[in-house]
Design a protein around this motif. Structure first.
Motif, PDB file in Angstrom:
ATOM      1  N   UNK A   9       0.220 -11.921   3.945  1.00  0.00           N
ATOM      2  CA  UNK A   9      -0.300 -10.461   3.872  1.00  0.00           C
ATOM      3  C   UNK A   9       1.227  -9.909   2.822  1.00  0.00           C
ATOM      4  N   UNK A  10       2.225 -10.259   3.078  1.00  0.00           N
ATOM      5  CA  UNK A  10       3.485  -9.845   2.187  1.00  0.00           C
ATOM      6  C   UNK A  10       3.332 -10.206   0.724  1.00  0.00           C
ATOM      7  N   UNK A  11       2.680 -11.231   0.426  1.00  0.00           N
ATOM      8  CA  UNK A  11       2.570 -11.584  -0.904  1.00  0.00           C
ATOM      9  C   UNK A  11       1.528 -10.431  -1.392  1.00  0.00           C
ATOM     10  N   UNK A  40       0.942  -7.538  -0.330  1.00  0.00           N
ATOM     11  CA  UNK A  40       1.462  -6.231  -0.431  1.00  0.00           C
ATOM     12  C   UNK A  40       2.268  -6.013  -1.441  1.00  0.00           C
ATOM     13  N   UNK A  41       3.127  -6.850  -2.001  1.00  0.00           N
ATOM     14  CA  UNK A  41       3.760  -7.059  -3.491  1.00  0.00           C
ATOM     15  C   UNK A  41       3.074  -6.841  -4.513  1.00  0.00           C
ATOM     16  N   UNK A  42       1.746  -7.406  -4.408  1.00  0.00           N
ATOM     17  CA  UNK A  42       0.756  -7.329  -5.760  1.00  0.00           C
ATOM     18  C   UNK A  42       0.218  -6.000  -5.652  1.00  0.00           C
ATOM     19  N   UNK A  43      -0.234  -5.573  -4.543  1.00  0.00           N
ATOM     20  CA  UNK A  43      -0.734  -4.072  -4.577  1.00  0.00           C
ATOM     21  C   UNK A  43       0.322  -3.147  -4.940  1.00  0.00           C
ATOM     22  N   UNK A  44       1.763  -3.084  -4.509  1.00  0.00           N
ATOM     23  CA  UNK A  44       2.626  -2.402  -5.092  1.00  0.00           C
ATOM     24  C   UNK A  44       2.783  -2.414  -6.667  1.00  0.00           C
ATOM     25  N   UNK A  45       2.722  -3.630  -7.233  1.00  0.00           N
ATOM     26  CA  UNK A  45       2.744  -3.923  -8.713  1.00  0.00           C
ATOM     27  C   UNK A  45       1.812  -3.102  -9.166  1.00  0.00           C
ATOM     28  N   UNK A  46       0.266  -3.204  -8.538  1.00  0.00           N
ATOM     29  CA  UNK A  46      -0.832  -2.416  -9.253  1.00  0.00           C
ATOM     30  C   UNK A  46      -0.602  -0.941  -9.284  1.00  0.00           C
ATOM     31  N   UNK A  47      -0.020  -0.576  -8.176  1.00  0.00           N
ATOM     32  CA  UNK A  47       0.169   0.905  -7.778  1.00  0.00           C
ATOM     33  C   UNK A  47       0.995   1.366  -8.989  1.00  0.00           C
ATOM     34  N   UNK A  48       2.290   0.605  -9.333  1.00  0.00           N
ATOM     35  CA  UNK A  48       3.072   1.131 -10.282  1.00  0.00           C
ATOM     36  C   UNK A  48       2.263   1.280 -11.813  1.00  0.00           C
ATOM     37  N   UNK A 102      -6.859   4.528  -3.644  1.00  0.00           N
ATOM     38  CA  UNK A 102      -7.206   3.275  -3.213  1.00  0.00           C
ATOM     39  C   UNK A 102      -6.283   2.188  -2.794  1.00  0.00           C
ATOM     40  N   UNK A 103      -5.309   2.117  -3.793  1.00  0.00           N
ATOM     41  CA  UNK A 103      -4.448   1.265  -3.777  1.00  0.00           C
ATOM     42  C   UNK A 103      -3.258   1.444  -2.637  1.00  0.00           C
ATOM     43  N   UNK A 104      -3.239   2.790  -2.540  1.00  0.00           N
ATOM     44  CA  UNK A 104      -2.287   3.176  -1.349  1.00  0.00           C
ATOM     45  C   UNK A 104      -2.798   2.962  -0.082  1.00  0.00           C
ATOM     46  N   UNK A 105      -4.244   3.134  -0.138  1.00  0.00           N
ATOM     47  CA  UNK A 105      -4.859   3.039   1.294  1.00  0.00           C
ATOM     48  C   UNK A 105      -4.600   1.580   1.652  1.00  0.00           C
ATOM     49  N   UNK A 106      -4.756   0.393   0.761  1.00  0.00           N
ATOM     50  CA  UNK A 106      -4.804  -1.015   0.900  1.00  0.00           C
ATOM     51  C   UNK A 106      -3.301  -1.270   1.507  1.00  0.00           C
ATOM     52  N   UNK A 107      -2.351  -0.552   0.602  1.00  0.00           N
ATOM     53  CA  UNK A 107      -0.943  -0.996   1.036  1.00  0.00           C
ATOM     54  C   UNK A 107      -0.869  -0.452   2.622  1.00  0.00           C
ATOM     55  N   UNK A 108      -1.150   0.727   2.885  1.00  0.00           N
ATOM     56  CA  UNK A 108      -0.691   1.125   4.209  1.00  0.00           C
ATOM     57  C   UNK A 108      -1.434   0.386   5.319  1.00  0.00           C
ATOM     58  N   UNK A 109      -2.808  -0.140   5.150  1.00  0.00           N
ATOM     59  CA  UNK A 109      -3.358  -1.358   5.878  1.00  0.00           C
ATOM     60  C   UNK A 109      -2.510  -2.464   5.907  1.00  0.00           C
ATOM     61  N   UNK A 110      -2.133  -3.021   4.879  1.00  0.00           N
ATOM     62  CA  UNK A 110      -1.368  -4.395   5.125  1.00  0.00           C
ATOM     63  C   UNK A 110       0.175  -4.214   5.850  1.00  0.00           C
ATOM     64  N   UNK A 111       0.821  -2.848   5.477  1.00  0.00           N
ATOM     65  CA  UNK A 111       1.996  -2.457   6.268  1.00  0.00           C
ATOM     66  C   UNK A 111       1.618  -2.361   7.760  1.00  0.00           C
ATOM     67  N   UNK A 112       0.297  -1.941   8.284  1.00  0.00           N
ATOM     68  CA  UNK A 112       0.275  -1.800   9.563  1.00  0.00           C
ATOM     69  C   UNK A 112      -0.026  -3.289  10.234  1.00  0.00           C
TER      70      UNK A 112
END
Length: 286
Positions: free
Chosen positions: A165-167, A169-177, A187-197
């Motif tokens: 999940x941490x891997x 999460x980093x990929x989604x953060x890179x996509x967000x940038x 959509x990416x922020x929603x994925x990130x929020x779910x992974x962080x939870x």
């Protein structure tokens, strides 16, 4: 004289030209052969084969930590004692020796017994020593139950999922940038929020397991029964007879008081009987 000088000058020039013509071509050839080799060697060392300091860390293999055995040990003990307070002092002394502590404490005192319930947390390595100290010297052990649970597989499974999940999460953060429009960003922020939870839940579960593994739990109950001991058994028949008379009289008084508490019903009974007879007399007259 002039005829002698001209030949000598000619001989000297010829000798100098020979020496220069032999030495300089050889030296220049050596330089041509050596310099290109040195340049090529330096290029291959500095550019084609990077030094260890210049290699990126991502290319180096990461060490995978092996998870040790995760064993949760719990126990329950019930000990009959003659003095709750004295036994509690002995318990506290044993807790200090084993670096344990009391998490919860509950005391109940009834007409029949006294019961002190303790929830004790003790380091895993000192669990057996604490059990042995309670078994010897505090009182009579009425019951003892020790259990062990291997949670290594569960811990490993949660750890692997957490790492994945941490891997992600980093990929989604890179996509967000690199997101170019608002829809993709949301959509990416929603994925990130779910992974962080999910990561928070997994980390909390690992902390809970570690706490249960590192510190074992023991439920200890100190029990004292209120019965006639050997000292009170020496009381004679007369005293016991007097106690029985007193107890009987108290029971009789309690019975009378109980009857008196029903006085409204006693007053209602004659009234009900009177009304019933009156109604019955009228019925006969008709």
């Amino acid at each position: 004289m002039k005829n002698l000088i001209l030949p000598l000058l000619l001989i000297i020039c010829i000798h100098c030209s020979k020496s220069d013509g032999v030495a300089s071509p050889r030296a220049s050839a050596d330089l041509v052969e050596v310099l290109p080799d040195d340049k090529t060697a330096n290029f291959s060392k500095n550019e084609l084969v990077p030094s260890p300091q210049e290699e990126p860390r991502e290319n180096t293999p990461k060490k995978i930590d092996t998870i040790s055995k995760k064993i949760i040990k719990n126990g329950e003990m019930r000990i009959q004692v003659s003095d709750i307070k004295k036994s509690l002092d002995q318990v506290n002394e044993a807790l200090k020796k084993n670096n344990a502590y009391i998490q919860t404490e509950d005391f109940q005192n009834s007409d029949e017994d006294e019961n002190l319930s303790l929830t004790i947390r003790v380091p895993h390595k000192n669990f057996d020593a604490l059990i042995n100290s309670f078994s010897n010297g505090i009182g009579s052990v009425l019951s003892k139950n020790i259990s062990s649970e291997d949670v290594t597989e569960e811990y490993t499974d949660v750890s692997i999922k957490l790492a994945n999940k941490k891997i992600y999460l980093e990929k989604y953060r890179d996509l967000l940038r690199r997101a170019s429009n608002t829809k993709d960003m949301l959509e990416i922020q929603e994925k990130i929020r779910g992974l962080e939870d999910e990561i928070d839940v997994a980390e909390g579960k690992l902390r809970f397991i570690d706490d249960r593994v590192n510190y074992s739990t023991l439920n200890l109950s100190l029990y004292k029964e209120k019965i006639r001991s050997s000292a009170t058994s020496k009381i004679g028949f007369g005293s016991r007879f007097g106690d029985s008379i007193t107890q009987g009289w108290n029971s009789f008084i309690s019975f009378i008081l109980g009857l008196i508490s029903f006085w409204p019903f006693f007053l209602a009974i004659p009234l009900i009987v009177f009304l019933w007879r009156k109604w019955k007399g009228r019925k006969k007259q008709k």
